[in-house]
Design an enzyme around this catalytic site. Structure first.
Site, PDB file in Angstrom:
ATOM      1  N   TRP A 197       0.843  -1.211   0.000  1.00  0.00           N
ATOM      2  CA  TRP A 197       0.000   0.000   0.000  1.00  0.00           C
ATOM      3  C   TRP A 197       0.868   1.246   0.000  1.00  0.00           C
ATOM      4  CZ3 TRP A 197      -1.388   4.269   3.156  1.00  0.00           C
ATOM      5  CH2 TRP A 197      -0.654   4.396   4.332  1.00  0.00           C
TER       6      TRP A 197
ATOM      7  N   TYR B 234      -4.133   9.890  11.158  1.00  0.00           N
ATOM      8  CA  TYR B 234      -5.074  10.663  11.974  1.00  0.00           C
ATOM      9  C   TYR B 234      -6.381  10.908  11.224  1.00  0.00           C
ATOM     10  CZ  TYR B 234      -0.928  10.890  14.685  1.00  0.00           C
ATOM     11  OH  TYR B 234       0.178  10.506  15.388  1.00  0.00           O
TER      12      TYR B 234
END
Lengths: 409, 628
Positions: free
Chosen positions: B144, B262
């Site tokens: 990824w 986040y």
């Protein structure tokens, strides 16, 4: 206030205890070398020990915080369950003193983590000394000419797809997937790659460093374990950065030797294997005719000086085939049949032992414009008409016969 | 193009029957419908990413297993991560952004309803496009994180990496549009009296996330474009033999990649901050501190990216600096955890399914947070980086944290979204299975990491001591799978087959505006916009004798219909042309050299598609989208 029900209390407590002890076990579990050859918790070098000390310290701090937070949470859940009485609890919006308190508390804890961390960062980033240190004076031991008596061994580590090349900078030795280090002087590894990014990791020696093409990273260490003369300490290493098809199958072995043994190992490897008779003549001929020389080098065989593949000098010293993946001597050194069969299979059909091998072969050959007479066009298999059994047997015998006085058990 | 749809359903009366035709869904600009589309897309991709995870775990069940090939394994872990991050957790968060933000701030829709629809359609095309590589050149296999130089044409020939690059570019485009949309919505469409510090915490955390999205996605987009140029046109940004630097990619990627962490966790934190006060029947303890710690996390989150690169050898000064900033993130995180516990303290905690998921979030996230502090220390990280310890850490944060937090949101907000409760028994079964499964799967990975097992490895050797814990993790993964399927089945039965108990407007006795209107909310949300006087307007009305905000009180004399923006085809059309434009890069890509012949095919096709985009843009502008 109604007491929390027994089952909830037990459930919460059990979870807390399990969680805390589990996390504790994580680092304090005795992952010793015997059962766990890649363990990070049983270091044998000073580099590894610096890290390990910090690792243990931080683990303890973190465990204590975890236990405290979990206990607080569990207590809160048990103590303040809805008691079914009408009315709402007191509507408290906050408390600034408490906020300041629990902002400062983690800052203080973080300081306890950062200070030893930064100290350790700079300790392990120091340049290596020129040679072994005299424990009495704290200085590098030097002879009358000012040269270090036990000069730091510098090894260039090069990550390939999917194997490792090790080049001894001062000794002029090149090995593949296995290299020797002495136990009495510093070892400095210069890590790079000429393919994609790999990561050189020998957990028992210490932390990993990435092998980045175009860059050179260094780790250096002193072995803290005394290897007895004539004995060999095996340390396993692996690639830690995803590098394509066979990333999982890119391991290697470090063999730690007594200092004097290491010096003799160097002399022997510089000279190359001493072979004679049919094994040598037939073997060298087949090795050349089969095209192996295009990619593989063997010290003492003037035709074999290819640089694409692993250097195969003293191949018989190696225990593992295909970059630390297949054990050639699972039944001990006396049983050579297994090694012979495995090596034969490896040459005939490498993908069956390690996926992606021929694919990358083809890639690098096409890109580097090399024309090698090895043809594995039929599904990556070297067929009988491309290389006869007789020829292959000669090659295999030639390789396995090359043993030094430090064969691997 | 829009004429067919304009006369449908924009006059939303109180008694208006919902139009459920396919056309109405394809042309919808209603934030609640778009939220539901995001939610079901996300749940579908959760199932797909979970399937990939199960294959990974089955392969790792035994040492030296041959269940799937190395190539398939590499594709599976690449797509598992890409799917879970970009196609599951982000859109599930987006489902809540869409559905909740306008309701929480007392607005009738987002600021740019058509742009919102475009975001969704682009997301869907990007997601499908990524996965369609399966039918052409095999799924992407570069991880990824797609580290250059391995993802360049020399080492990854063919088109699978191009699919990955272009898919991510489309998805990033979608996220950035949504980001600007929500920022505008939150800053401009708050109902009278709703000051910034009266906004619900979820909206606050969403606002922080939108800023993170619009600031971090440009960086990966630049990185991806450079990679596309290297692959398609023979540039040398990342190609070392010609002077490129593969670490440039790592910097660009992690400059995005760490804020992305986040982006994944803050919405879940926001949801949990909504649920815990309701469960404890108290206000959120220290709400301003929770808000500022969220802002702080977002802010410092941009200054820690190199902690993903401690092993690359950046030097001791950089290591020390990034280690310090990383550890500092523990401070606002700890503040949040303490405030959540203080919220529960002194309350009357009702252990409903969403409350239990939210509490589980706090517990599991704490584990993930603390293991994260460990490898914030570079020397320790040298032993943990790229080992299963890291896998354990971020699965505690993303599965134990983000996923569990979003699950609590699913159970909490479902009655509001669909007007019916999700089945409670199914919820408990799901929770038990997930809790066991998450710990069984991911806790042993700490041990495996300490034993030196590297990540992304197709096989592990016999005799390395990895056998038992891998088996335990594989067994655990099936608990997670079944636990998730229980919720998924219950959600599908609820939404499509009318199962589940009818829910009132305010099923949990909550405090914020979204609960003061019917479940599910009418098309226009608020017949009359409420005027709020506190951060818990609905609670104050119910329990403290505060001014009324609920519609049944304030909207009695409101006009009988509310004007809403009409549906539109332009977003879908624009998304099709834009998706096609990106996809057309495939024609010339993948060789590592500029290929003039192929480029001459690619260019006219892209020009046509660009003309289509312009046409849609023009139609979009010309369309009368004023509320009618």
């Amino acid at each position: 206030m109604k007491l929390p029900s027994f089952d909830t209390a037990v459930r919460s407590l059990v979870l807390t205890v399990l969680g805390a002890t589990g996390l504790a076990g994580c680092e304090l579990w005795p992952y010793n070398n015997g059962q766990y050859p890649y363990t990070t918790t049983d270091p044998i070098s000073d580099f590894g020990m610096y890290t390990h000390e910090l690792y243990a310290q931080i683990t303890w701090i973190v465990l204590v915080i975890f236990a405290a937070v979990t206990a607080l949470l569990a207590f809160t859940l048990l103590r303040f369950r809805d008691d079914g009485q009408p009315g709402n609890p007191e509507q408290i919006h906050g408390n600034t003193q408490m906020e300041i308190g629990w902002t400062l508390l983690p800052i203080v804890i973080v300081l306890f983590l950062i200070v030893p961390t930064v100290r350790t960062i700079f300790v392990i980033a120091d340049a290596p000394p020129a040679g072994a240190i005299d424990p009495a004076s704290g200085l590098v031991m030097r002879d009358d000419a000012g040269e270090p008596v036990k000069k730091t061994v510098e090894i260039k580590v090069i990550g390939k797809r999917w194997w490792w090349a090790f080049e001894y900078v001062n000794e002029g030795i090149v090995t593949g997937n296995q290299f020797a280090i002495p136990d009495d002087r510093p070892v400095s590894l210069l890590i790079t790659s000429d393919t994609v990014i790999h990561s050189f990791w020998v957990p028992r020696i210490g932390g990993k460093r990435d092998a980045v093409p175009g860059r050179m990273n260094r780790i250096w260490f002193n072995l803290q374990q005394d290897v007895q003369p004539g004995e060999v300490e095996h340390i396993r290493g692996e690639c830690a950065e995803y590098c394509g098809d066979a990333h999982a199958l890119m391991r290697f072995e470090v063999i730690a030797l007594d200092g004097a043994d290491f010096d003799r190992w160097v002399t022997e490897y510089q000279a190359g294997p001493k072979l004679a008779g049919d094994v040598k003549t037939k073997g060298e001929a087949a090795f050349a005719a089969g095209g192996c020389i295009g990619c593989h080098a063997i010290t003492g065989n003037d035709q074999a000086n290819g640089l694409q593949g692993p250097n195969l000098t003293f191949f018989g010293d190696r225990r593992w085939l295909a970059a630390g993946v297949h054990d050639m001597y699972p039944n001990g050194r006396s049983d050579a049949t297994h090694a012979h069969d495995l090596l034969t299979q490896w040459v005939r059909h490498p993908d069956s032992l390690k996926p992606g091998t021929t694919k990358h072969d083809e890639e690098s050959r096409a890109l580097d414009g090399m024309n090698i007479p090895v043809d594995r066009s039929n599904d990556g298999i070297l067929q009988e008409d491309e290389m006869s059994t007789e020829q292959l047997d000669a090659i295999v015998a030639y390789l396995l016969a090359q043993t030094s006085s430090y064969p691997i058990q | 193009m829009s004429t067919a749809a304009t006369n449908v359903a924009h006059h939303a009366d109180v008694e208006h029957e919902e139009d459920n035709s396919l056309t109405s869904w394809l042309t919808t600009v209603d934030h609640k419908r778009i939220g539901k589309l995001y939610m079901f897309s996300a749940l579908f991709f959760f199932a797909l990413g979970g399937l990939e995870a199960l294959l990974i775990r089955l392969q790792l069940m035994w040492p030296e297993n041959h269940f799937i090939s190395a190539q398939t394994y590499n594709e599976m872990f690449t797509m598992h991560a890409t799917t879970m991050i970009f196609l599951s957790i982000m859109p599930l968060s987006a489902a809540f952004f869409n559905f909740l933000i306008p309701l929480q701030i007392g607005a009738r829709d987002v600021a740019f309803p058509r742009l919102n629809a475009l975001s969704y359609w682009l997301f869907l095309f990007g997601a499908l496009f990524l996965n369609f590589s399966f039918f052409f050149s095999g799924l992407p296999d570069g991880g990824w994180f797609g580290y250059a130089n391995m993802t360049l044409a020399k080492y990854s020939p063919g088109h699978s990496i191009d699919f990955w690059i272009l898919g991510l570019a489309i998805l990033g485009n979608s996220s950035m549009m949504a980001g600007f949309n929500f920022i505008t919505t939150i800053l401009n469409l708050r109902t009278p009296g709703m000051t910034m510090f009266r906004m619900p915490i979820f909206t606050w955390m969403s606002l922080v996330v939108q800023f993170l999205i619009v600031m971090s996605f440009p960086m990966i987009t630049v990185g991806l474009l450079l990679m596309l140029f290297d692959r398609s046109f023979g540039t040398n940004f990342y190609f070392p033999p010609n002077g490129g630097d593969p670490l440039l990619w790592q910097h660009l990627f992690w400059l995005f990649g760490h804020p992305e962490v986040y982006i994944l966790i803050l919405p879940a934190m926001g949801i949990v901050s909504e649920i815990l006060p309701v469960a404890a029947r108290k206000p959120l303890f220290g709400a301003p501190f929770v808000i500022f710690s969220g802002i702080m996390i977002g802010f410092v989150g941009f200054g820690v990216w190199s902690h993903h690169m401690f092993t690359t050898g950046l030097g001791p000064v950089a290591d020390a600096a990034f280690s310090t900033t990383t550890m500092l993130i523990a401070v606002p995180t700890a503040v949040k955890i303490f405030n959540w516990i203080a919220t529960l303290w002194g309350g009357k905690i009702r252990f409903t399914v969403p409350a239990v998921f939210a509490i589980t979030f706090v517990f599991l996230f704490t584990i993930g947070g603390l293991s994260g502090v460990m490898h914030a220390s570079p020397p320790v990280d040298l032993q943990q980086q790229d080992s299963y310890f890291i896998v354990a850490h971020f699965h505690y944060v993303l599965v134990g944290g983000a996923f569990t937090g979003l699950m609590s949101g699913v159970y909490f907000y479902w009655p509001k979204m669909f007007g019916r409760y999700l089945d409670e028994r199914a919820g408990w079964i799901s929770w038990v299975l997930l809790f066991i499964g998450i710990n069984l799967t991911f806790f042993p990975m700490h041990f495996l990491g300490a034993m030196g097992m590297p990540r992304r490895t197709w096989q592990y050797p016999v005799g390395a001591g990895y056998d038992m814990w891998n088996m335990v993790a594989t067994v655990g993964s099936w608990f997670i799978a079944v636990g998730f399927l229980v919720t998924l089945a219950s959600a599908v039965a609820n939404a499509f087959f009318g199962k589940g108990k009818k829910a009132p407007a305010d099923p949990w006795d909550a405090a914020t505006l979204e609960w003061s209107i019917a479940s599910p909310p009418p098309h226009y949300n608020f017949k009359k916009l409420p005027t709020v006087a506190s951060d818990r307007p609905y609670w104050d009305e119910k329990h403290e004798g505060g001014p009324a905000v609920s519609q049944e009180v304030i909207a009695v004399d409101a006009p009988s219909h509310v004007e809403m923006p009409p549906p539109s085809w332009w977003p879908l059309g624009q998304a099709l042309f834009q998706g096609g434009f990106f996809a057309a890069f495939l024609i010339g890509g993948g060789t590592g050299q500029f290929d003039a012949d192929r480029f001459m095919i690619q260019l006219p096709i892209q020009l046509l598609l660009a003309a289509g985009m312009l046409y849609c843009m023009f139609g979009w502008i010309r369309e009368d989208a004023r509320p009618r």
